[in-house]
Design a protein around this motif. Structure first.
Motif, PDB file in Angstrom:
ATOM      1  N   PRO A  42       0.788  -1.233   0.000  1.00  0.00           N
ATOM      2  CA  PRO A  42       0.000   0.000   0.000  1.00  0.00           C
ATOM      3  C   PRO A  42       0.825   1.291   0.000  1.00  0.00           C
ATOM      4  O   PRO A  42       0.448   2.250  -0.669  1.00  0.00           O
ATOM      5  N   THR A  45       2.011   1.667  -3.492  1.00  0.00           N
ATOM      6  CA  THR A  45       0.929   2.067  -4.413  1.00  0.00           C
ATOM      7  C   THR A  45       0.686   3.567  -4.325  1.00  0.00           C
ATOM      8  O   THR A  45       0.625   4.270  -5.335  1.00  0.00           O
ATOM      9  N   THR A 205      -6.686  -0.646   2.677  1.00  0.00           N
ATOM     10  CA  THR A 205      -7.564  -0.971   1.536  1.00  0.00           C
ATOM     11  C   THR A 205      -6.824  -0.797   0.210  1.00  0.00           C
ATOM     12  O   THR A 205      -7.192  -1.417  -0.784  1.00  0.00           O
ATOM     13  N   THR A 206      -5.779   0.040   0.201  1.00  0.00           N
ATOM     14  CA  THR A 206      -5.006   0.236  -1.028  1.00  0.00           C
ATOM     15  C   THR A 206      -4.313  -1.057  -1.464  1.00  0.00           C
ATOM     16  O   THR A 206      -3.858  -1.160  -2.591  1.00  0.00           O
ATOM     17  N   THR A 209      -8.296  -4.114  -1.442  1.00  0.00           N
ATOM     18  CA  THR A 209      -9.580  -3.966  -2.144  1.00  0.00           C
ATOM     19  C   THR A 209      -9.698  -4.887  -3.356  1.00  0.00           C
ATOM     20  O   THR A 209     -10.702  -5.598  -3.518  1.00  0.00           O
ATOM     21  N   GLU A 210      -8.672  -4.872  -4.211  1.00  0.00           N
ATOM     22  CA  GLU A 210      -8.803  -5.649  -5.445  1.00  0.00           C
ATOM     23  C   GLU A 210      -8.843  -7.151  -5.160  1.00  0.00           C
ATOM     24  O   GLU A 210      -9.576  -7.894  -5.804  1.00  0.00           O
ATOM     25  N   ARG A 283      -8.285   6.753  -8.904  1.00  0.00           N
ATOM     26  CA  ARG A 283      -7.609   5.511  -8.471  1.00  0.00           C
ATOM     27  C   ARG A 283      -7.660   5.385  -6.943  1.00  0.00           C
ATOM     28  O   ARG A 283      -7.918   4.309  -6.412  1.00  0.00           O
ATOM     29  N   LEU A 287      -9.532   2.471  -4.512  1.00  0.00           N
ATOM     30  CA  LEU A 287      -8.792   1.736  -3.483  1.00  0.00           C
ATOM     31  C   LEU A 287      -9.246   2.126  -2.078  1.00  0.00           C
ATOM     32  O   LEU A 287      -8.588   1.830  -1.088  1.00  0.00           O
TER      33      LEU A 287
END
Ligand code: ASP
Length: 325
Positions: A42, A45, A205-206, A209-210, A283, A287
């Motif tokens: 994260p 990211t 969550t970054t 999430t995916e 983005r 996320l």
């Protein structure tokens, strides 16, 4: 002839333009943003999205270098000891507020070694598990951990990392210690969670999430007082009956101490522009997060927030008596 006529006015202006050019020359080579955790996590990211957008405003390249290990202290040390010229920066998270108390021996000054440039974002965390874990809800997970606590393990990114702090809150909500497995960042830890070699992890969550949406891991709760818009089906820890298990993770941009004020101001301006970049905002929203308001992406707001958060964590860590050394 034509060339000469065009060149003359430019030459005549050259002495006047020189000081302005000298000032405008930052950056005249690539800037490195150190991420103190492994690639794919994260912090990485967030840093990569910000670096790309800042590079566009600065008219130069901003590259990310991952220097993971020791809970985010190795990368921070690299930046604290770098030349204070604006070409080596750090994106770090809440660890900047906890490390000064958690680590009593460091090879750099975790409080005075940096110039804060601006806050970036505050990210919710999630408690997630491998796809095959025998629980689907927080209540089932709590029952499983109570039954098999000694066999369930919890990945993190080392002492002082956000995943470590979040894991401590989970364990104290349960009043049970779990076996923890440290990584250089939660990027590689996520690979092992997806592969099923570790059981549980707390992460931003970054990073989650995916995987949650793809069904490659299970999500038990988000650690914020209200649900996260991008993960509307995941209950909060509060809803799951754990009101003290709440944490979100702020990120900020830093330069080494004594970086000239004009450069810090220029970097902060570029950060503010980056945080309004449409692609970045979209983005971030995907996320589960938003950029901070513009007035928080400033050195003064960042410094005040960082100091207040460090003061908030100091007594908590001291009372817990859990130090990294
Ligand atoms: N999210 C991680 C942590 O602090 C660090 C990372 O890999 O970005 O636990």
């Amino acid at each position: 002839m034509t060339v000469t006529r065009r060149a003359l006015p430019a030459l005549a202006l050259a002495p006047l333009a020189a000081p302005a050019l000298a000032q405008a020359r930052f950056p005249d080579r690539p800037i490195t943003v150190v991420v103190p955790f492994a690639a794919g996590g994260p912090t990485d990211t967030v840093a990569r999205l910000v670096a790309e957008a800042m590079g566009r405003d600065l008219g130069g390249t901003v590259v990310v270098e991952n220097v993971g290990g020791a809970g985010g202290t190795l990368g921070a040390q690299r930046v604290a000891q770098a030349r204070p010229d604006g070409y080596t920066l750090l994106v770090h998270h809440i660890g900047m507020a906890t490390i000064p108390t958690l680590y009593r021996r460091l090879a750099y000054d975790p409080v005075n070694g940096f110039e804060p440039v601006g806050l970036i974002t505050e990210v919710p965390m999630t408690l997630v598990g491998k796809r095959t874990i025998e629980a689907n809800t927080m209540a089932e997970l709590v029952a499983l951990v109570r039954r098999q606590g000694d066999r369930i393990n919890l990945a993190n990114a080392g002492v002082g990392a956000a995943s470590h702090l979040c894991g401590i809150l989970f364990q104290s909500a349960l009043n049970l210690p779990l076996t923890t497995v440290p990584y250089r960042g939660t990027g590689p830890a996520m690979n092992d969670l997806v592969g099923g070699t570790v059981d549980l992890m707390c992460d931003q969550t970054t990073n989650t999430t995916e995987q949650i949406r793809a069904g490659t891991i299970k999500a038990f709760a988000v650690t914020t007082p209200t649900r996260v818009a991008s993960l509307p089906d995941i209950p909060t820890t509060r809803e799951a009956g754990m009101p003290n298990f709440e944490v979100s993770v702020w990120h900020g941009l830093y330069a080494p101490r004594n970086t000239p004020a004009e450069i810090v101001t220029r970097l902060s301006g570029a950060l503010q522009v980056a945080l309004r970049n449409e692609a970045l905002v979209r983005r971030f929203a995907d996320l589960g997060t938003d950029p901070v308001a513009q007035e928080k992406a400033t050195p003064a707001a960042h410094r005040a927030f960082w100091q207040a958060d460090a003061a908030r964590w100091r007594p908590i860590i001291q009372a817990a008596g859990q130090f990294a050394d």
